[in-house]
Design a protein around this motif. Structure first.
Motif, PDB file in Angstrom:
ATOM      1  N   TYR A 115      -3.617   4.519  -0.566  1.00  0.00           N
ATOM      2  CA  TYR A 115      -4.315   3.811  -1.930  1.00  0.00           C
ATOM      3  C   TYR A 115      -3.481   2.335  -1.811  1.00  0.00           C
ATOM      4  CZ  TYR A 115      -0.133   4.468  -5.085  1.00  0.00           C
ATOM      5  OH  TYR A 115       1.022   4.799  -5.485  1.00  0.00           O
TER       6      TYR A 115
ATOM      7  N   ASP B 186       0.838  -1.204  -0.049  1.00  0.00           N
ATOM      8  CA  ASP B 186       0.179   0.173   0.115  1.00  0.00           C
ATOM      9  C   ASP B 186       0.893   1.243  -0.120  1.00  0.00           C
ATOM     10  OD1 ASP B 186       0.336   0.922   2.748  1.00  0.00           O
ATOM     11  OD2 ASP B 186      -0.535  -0.911   3.196  1.00  0.00           O
TER      12      ASP B 186
ATOM     13  N   SER C 263      -7.852  -0.877  -3.732  1.00  0.00           N
ATOM     14  CA  SER C 263      -8.461   0.526  -4.062  1.00  0.00           C
ATOM     15  C   SER C 263      -8.371   0.959  -5.256  1.00  0.00           C
ATOM     16  CB  SER C 263      -7.939   1.475  -3.080  1.00  0.00           C
ATOM     17  OG  SER C 263      -6.780   2.068  -3.540  1.00  0.00           O
ATOM     18  N   ARG C 264      -7.578   0.297  -6.111  1.00  0.00           N
ATOM     19  CA  ARG C 264      -7.530   0.627  -7.686  1.00  0.00           C
ATOM     20  C   ARG C 264      -8.448  -0.470  -8.200  1.00  0.00           C
ATOM     21  NH1 ARG C 264      -1.829   1.658 -10.292  1.00  0.00           N
ATOM     22  NH2 ARG C 264      -3.118   2.227 -11.832  1.00  0.00           N
TER      23      ARG C 264
ATOM     24  N   SER D 133      -7.270   6.126  -5.861  1.00  0.00           N
ATOM     25  CA  SER D 133      -6.763   5.659  -6.746  1.00  0.00           C
ATOM     26  C   SER D 133      -6.193   6.748  -7.841  1.00  0.00           C
ATOM     27  CB  SER D 133      -7.883   4.652  -7.520  1.00  0.00           C
ATOM     28  OG  SER D 133      -8.618   5.478  -8.253  1.00  0.00           O
TER      29      SER D 133
END
Length: 143
Positions: free
Chosen positions: A32, A17, A36-37, A45
């Protein structure tokens, strides 16, 4: 003028992360991760930030176009969605952006509005920097 963004990362691509920040402290250490992306987990993101930047850039471009016609917008609301997919090497890639804009501009015709919106779609500085397709939906809101 130069704009600078920063990011930190620790760990592997899928299990690590990091944070994303801007030099101006507008965004400071936003968390992020892979999740999360690509999986809808909580966090920021880069693509979401690109979408926000593109929406802001587009708004300034379109109102500048209105101004060149001697017109002033009462309101411009824009969203940009970023579509992710895989490129020819089967790696994650931005495959398309889609601009949705609604504006109220006293005295503008539909033809003028469409011209201004399309010009902003192609000529705002963020759009010029991108190599992917940029689609759009433009709606003129009546006063």
């Amino acid at each position: 003028m130069n704009a600078t963004g920063f990011s930190t990362w620790k760990g592997t691509w899928k299990e690590g992360d990091g944070t994303i920040s801007t030099e101006t402290d507008t965004l400071k250490n936003a968390f992020y991760s892979y999740a999360s992306r690509f999986e809808g987990a909580k966090g920021a993101s880069p693509e979401e930030l690109l979408a926000a930047a593109h929406a802001g850039c587009f708004n300034q471009a379109i109102v500048n176009n209105f101004g060149m016609m001697g017109l002033k917008a009462d309101m411009v609301n824009t969203s940009v969605s970023v579509e992710m997919g895989l490129d020819e090497e089967n790696t994650p890639a931005i495959t398309k952006l889609f601009v949705t804009v609604a504006a109220r501009v006293p005295g503008i015709s539909q033809k003028q509005f469409s011209y201004c919106a399309d010009r902003a779609r192609l000529r705002c500085s963020i759009a010029k920097a991108l190599k992917c397709e940029i689609g759009m939906s433009a709606t003129l809101v009546e006063a």
